[in-house]
Design a protein around this motif. Structure first.
Motif, mmCIF file in Angstrom:
data_model
loop_
_atom_site.group_PDB
_atom_site.id
_atom_site.type_symbol
_atom_site.label_atom_id
_atom_site.label_comp_id
_atom_site.label_asym_id
_atom_site.label_seq_id
_atom_site.Cartn_x
_atom_site.Cartn_y
_atom_site.Cartn_z
ATOM 1 N N SER A 1 0.828 -1.210 0.000
ATOM 2 C CA SER A 1 0.000 0.000 0.000
ATOM 3 C C SER A 1 0.859 1.256 0.000
ATOM 4 O O SER A 1 0.582 2.220 -0.724
ATOM 5 C CB SER A 1 -0.919 -0.001 1.226
ATOM 6 O OG SER A 1 -1.679 1.183 1.299
ATOM 7 N N GLY A 2 1.922 1.251 0.803
ATOM 8 C CA GLY A 2 2.814 2.408 0.842
ATOM 9 C C GLY A 2 3.511 2.649 -0.482
ATOM 10 O O GLY A 2 3.614 3.791 -0.950
ATOM 11 N N ILE B 1 -5.431 4.792 -4.486
ATOM 12 C CA ILE B 1 -5.616 3.635 -3.615
ATOM 13 C C ILE B 1 -6.306 4.115 -2.355
ATOM 14 O O ILE B 1 -5.941 5.145 -1.794
ATOM 15 C CB ILE B 1 -4.274 2.942 -3.290
ATOM 16 C CG1 ILE B 1 -4.514 1.697 -2.422
ATOM 17 C CG2 ILE B 1 -3.295 3.892 -2.643
ATOM 18 C CD1 ILE B 1 -3.282 0.816 -2.283
ATOM 19 N N ASP B 2 -7.330 3.387 -1.932
ATOM 20 C CA ASP B 2 -8.115 3.808 -0.776
ATOM 21 C C ASP B 2 -8.816 2.586 -0.190
ATOM 22 O O ASP B 2 -8.806 1.495 -0.773
ATOM 23 C CB ASP B 2 -9.142 4.864 -1.193
ATOM 24 C CG ASP B 2 -9.634 5.679 -0.002
ATOM 25 O OD1 ASP B 2 -9.199 5.395 1.130
ATOM 26 O OD2 ASP B 2 -10.454 6.584 -0.210
ATOM 27 N N THR C 1 -7.706 2.397 -8.330
ATOM 28 C CA THR C 1 -8.309 2.831 -9.589
ATOM 29 C C THR C 1 -7.254 3.492 -10.467
ATOM 30 O O THR C 1 -6.246 4.014 -9.977
ATOM 31 C CB THR C 1 -9.449 3.842 -9.351
ATOM 32 O OG1 THR C 1 -8.920 5.033 -8.743
ATOM 33 C CG2 THR C 1 -10.524 3.250 -8.446
ATOM 34 N N TYR C 2 -7.519 3.459 -11.766
ATOM 35 C CA TYR C 2 -6.642 4.124 -12.727
ATOM 36 C C TYR C 2 -7.506 4.694 -13.838
ATOM 37 O O TYR C 2 -8.423 4.035 -14.334
ATOM 38 C CB TYR C 2 -5.620 3.165 -13.309
ATOM 39 C CG TYR C 2 -4.718 3.789 -14.336
ATOM 40 C CD1 TYR C 2 -3.780 4.750 -13.976
ATOM 41 C CD2 TYR C 2 -4.817 3.441 -15.682
ATOM 42 C CE1 TYR C 2 -2.951 5.334 -14.920
ATOM 43 C CE2 TYR C 2 -3.991 4.018 -16.635
ATOM 44 C CZ TYR C 2 -3.058 4.963 -16.248
ATOM 45 O OH TYR C 2 -2.248 5.548 -17.185
ATOM 46 N N GLN C 3 -7.213 5.931 -14.231
ATOM 47 C CA GLN C 3 -8.003 6.628 -15.250
ATOM 48 C C GLN C 3 -7.176 6.803 -16.514
ATOM 49 O O GLN C 3 -6.009 7.205 -16.463
ATOM 50 C CB GLN C 3 -8.454 7.989 -14.720
ATOM 51 C CG GLN C 3 -9.513 8.664 -15.568
ATOM 52 C CD GLN C 3 -10.005 9.949 -14.906
ATOM 53 O OE1 GLN C 3 -9.392 11.001 -15.059
ATOM 54 N NE2 GLN C 3 -11.099 9.859 -14.176
#
Length: 326
Positions: free
Chosen positions: A100-101, A121-122, A135-137
């Motif tokens: 995560s880091g 990231i959440d 997510t990625y846009q």
């Protein structure tokens, strides 16, 4: 008096009706102007939705890795430190926190590029540390899906390499520690052997001075260092020869230490067997784009064009019939 007041109210009410009808008539007469503004607004909106960069968002949900996904790490750690010092659950939590880091750091890096990329990231469930939503846009559904999968794999490989580096460093330290322990135990065993030879030599000296050549004691097990000379000079000379050529004697701890050292030296950690996450939901291919919204954009353009056109018609008519007060 009452009749006069009623007439005034009726006239005022009729005047309002006439004003509203007049307003509608003005708008109807200026319908072509309103239509022109609607067309212009629609054309502008159409150009926007045609040439504006599309935005699609792919989503994935991840959580801590399974035991098998970090087996390459935990197996080496178990060999290094033993079963009692390796907590599987703690290791899983530490690995996902590290993932995560690293993912957050990558997100920050991408957002600060000359051409920013939106990677997030959440928490997937509010108030719960796991699972995590990433997510990625991108400019297309496929690119968003492939881009998210690529960055997840990139971070996963980074974490695997970091864990391998940690293991390599710990292995090096552990090897040095075990080698030092073996050297110490060998030194102690050699000192014990030298001490034993020295004790027998001293007993031989006493036996020679006492002119004791044959054993004077029935049981040698009960002899102490002070009474060892009672074995006689012949037996003591034989003992000295045997002790000099006798291999060093080590305890079970020595052989366990050596076995641990050999086990560590043959280990070759494989990053392919180490993963920092597990998919709950793989990167999706979005069905709907985030922007631009064609239907909504065109609808708003039509409404805005109609309002602007109506305003132009009403202002034009108001200026045309404006009469300054005397």
């Amino acid at each position: 008096m009452t009749q006069s007041d009623n007439n005034k109210i009726r006239v005022s009410h009729d005047s309002e009706q006439i004003d509203l009808i007049d307003l509608l008539i003005q708008l109807w007469r200026g319908k072509w102007i309103i239509a022109l503004f609607i067309i212009i607004a629609a054309l502008i909106a159409g150009a926007y939705v045609t040439f504006a960069k599309e935005k699609w968002t792919s989503t994935a949900v991840i959580t801590m890795p399974d035991i098998g996904q970090i087996a390459g790490y935990t197996n080496v750690a178990t060999i290094l430190y033993g079963d009692t010092k390796v907590d599987i659950n703690e290791t899983q939590q530490r690995v996902i926190n590290r993932f995560s880091g690293a993912f957050s750091a990558l997100s920050e890096t991408l957002s600060n590029q000359s051409v920013p990329e939106e990677l997030t990231i959440d928490m997937a469930v509010k108030g719960q540390a796991l699972p995590l939503k990433v997510t990625y846009q991108s400019d297309s559904a496929k690119n968003a899906q492939h881009g998210l999968a690529k960055y997840i794999q990139q971070v996963d490989e980074q974490i695997a390499d970091e864990l391998i580096d940690d293991l390599t460093m710990n292995m090096r330290l552990r090897v040095n520690e075990l080698q030092a322990s073996l050297i110490t135990q060998e030194k102690i065993a050699q000192e014990q052997k030298d001490l034993r030879i020295s004790q027998i030599t001293q007993a031989l000296k006493v036996a020679n001075e006492s002119d004791i050549k044959v054993p004077q004691a029935q049981q040698s097990d009960n002899l102490t260092q002070d009474s060892l000379f009672l074995l006689g000079s012949a037996a003591l000379e034989s003992m000295i020869k045997n002790e000099s050529s006798r291999p060093l004697v080590f305890s079970d701890v020595y052989y366990k230490t050596k076995q641990n050292l050999l086990d560590i030296q043959r280990i070759k950690p494989d990053p392919e067997n180490i993963h920092g996450y597990r998919y709950v939901m793989k990167p999706t291919e979005p069905l709907f784009r985030d922007s631009p919204k064609r239907s909504l954009t065109l609808l708003l353009a039509v409404v805005l064009g109609a309002l602007v056109g109506a305003g132009v018609v009403l202002v034009r008519n108001a200026l045309r019939h404006y009469q300054p007060r005397a």
